[in-house]
Motif scaffolding. Sequence first.
Motif, PDB file in Angstrom:
ATOM      1  N   LYS A  18       0.832  -1.205   0.000  1.00 52.91           N
ATOM      2  CA  LYS A  18       0.000   0.000   0.000  1.00 52.91           C
ATOM      3  C   LYS A  18       0.866   1.255   0.000  1.00 52.91           C
ATOM      4  N   MET A  19       1.916   1.258   0.813  1.00 50.50           N
ATOM      5  CA  MET A  19       2.803   2.408   0.864  1.00 50.50           C
ATOM      6  C   MET A  19       3.459   2.655  -0.498  1.00 50.50           C
ATOM      7  N   LEU A  22       1.441   4.244  -3.372  1.00 53.59           N
ATOM      8  CA  LEU A  22       1.128   5.669  -3.281  1.00 53.59           C
ATOM      9  C   LEU A  22       2.350   6.564  -3.489  1.00 53.59           C
ATOM     10  N   GLU A 272      -5.309  12.173   5.366  1.00 52.93           N
ATOM     11  CA  GLU A 272      -6.030  10.904   5.497  1.00 52.93           C
ATOM     12  C   GLU A 272      -5.085   9.812   5.942  1.00 52.93           C
ATOM     13  N   GLY A 274      -3.852   6.026   5.752  1.00 57.38           N
ATOM     14  CA  GLY A 274      -3.867   4.844   4.889  1.00 57.38           C
ATOM     15  C   GLY A 274      -4.072   3.580   5.696  1.00 57.38           C
ATOM     16  N   GLY A 289      -0.022   7.585   6.071  1.00 51.83           N
ATOM     17  CA  GLY A 289      -1.090   8.354   5.458  1.00 51.83           C
ATOM     18  C   GLY A 289      -0.549   9.438   4.558  1.00 51.83           C
ATOM     19  N   GLN A 290      -1.430  10.368   4.196  1.00 56.11           N
ATOM     20  CA  GLN A 290      -1.069  11.451   3.294  1.00 56.11           C
ATOM     21  C   GLN A 290      -1.539  12.789   3.859  1.00 56.11           C
ATOM     22  N   LEU A 295       3.800  12.807   2.183  1.00 50.94           N
ATOM     23  CA  LEU A 295       3.444  11.527   2.771  1.00 50.94           C
ATOM     24  C   LEU A 295       3.730  11.587   4.268  1.00 50.94           C
TER      25      LEU A 295
END
Length: 410
Positions: A18-19, A22, A272, A274, A289-290, A295
């Motif tokens: 996931k990281m 993004l 947000e 993640g 998150g972001q 990041l």
Amino acid sequence: MGCCDAPGLMPIEDALNKMLSLVSPIDDTVELPLSDALGYVLADNLLSPINVPPFANSAMDGYAVRTAELNGQPLPVAGKSFAGTPFRGEWPANTCIRIMTGAQAPEGADAVIMQELAQVSEQGVLFTVSDVKPGANIRPIGDDILQGQVVLAKGTRLTPRDIPMIASLGIATVTVLRKPKVAFFSTGDELKPLGSELEAGQIYDSNRYGIKPLIEHFGCEAIDLGIIPDCPDKLKATFEEAQELADVVMTSGGVSVGEADYTKDILEELGEIGFWKLAIKPGKPFAFGQLPNALFCGLPGNPVSAFITCYILVQPMLAKLAGHTEWRPQPSIPATTRSAFKKQPGRTDFQRGIYTIENGQFVVESTGNQSSGAFRSMSLANCFVVLERERGRVEVGETVNIELFNSTLY
């Protein structure tokens, strides 16, 4: 989710995927003098402008000969070829040239005979070897590198081994990607800077001293914003400042479930989340998150947890951000245990170990106290003992997988 997975905890493999999904590599480039380029990532393939070596040269001290003229008789010495001062002029038939290591081979020479195989007299040089093959002890043009050859690929991070090789090509400047900027800070009222007096309930902030060298060894620029107290307004202001300064904002502490852990709430307000909470030990309360312009990575507050999650999870993310396409994780190596390892199923456990090699086989033992607050176990270790999520206690003599530390930790 398997039967041994901890409910609500994301597997680290899923977290890493996931990281990385993004992250887009930085494409800003800078032109740097070669002497300043160590640790930067190449923006383009590096091509050799010359052949290396640029001329055929001798691999040792001796005598340059034409093998067809070797007939068991002494050959007079017609001249000398030294490094930087090649033989000039006409080379008479049935003679040899005295030559030094690295010196240019005379036109027509097809071999060099080492001086230990030569007997010098008034008649010339008699060689004590009977079979000399053409090409012996001569390095041909382009033997190491050919002109136009790709010597380093785009995405290579320049190491101390690369710099002198590039210099040998006469390249004075290189085009590289700018380093990612990582702003980091510690959170917590209990933290005090080094050199101050500790009062009841206070501890020294050690995490920033582990995080900064990791960031720099990962090939990034570290921006230390210090210690931020457990005050929502100050934390929010620091987040807003940090995300304007850097590509990545990293914190240690404030991502657990305590009443004074505000980081998660502020992240939800400004950006947000993640994910939060991983099936890893140590380091379960790791957040990603972001923010609007950066990041975010939230490391746990415990020193070992912060250090290990930065190494295991943040390192590959920063490598991709830096455009370091040649980065690879350390391979797993099977090893036999020399001590027992406590373990409960549910989380992948990165225990600190000391490996040795006995009779060609890897063996490993624990560094002792594996608490997430006991950093000496990290200081003593030279590898991670990676125990699978579903695995329980490990006894002496069992086989485990270990990962040797990469150069970041040395």
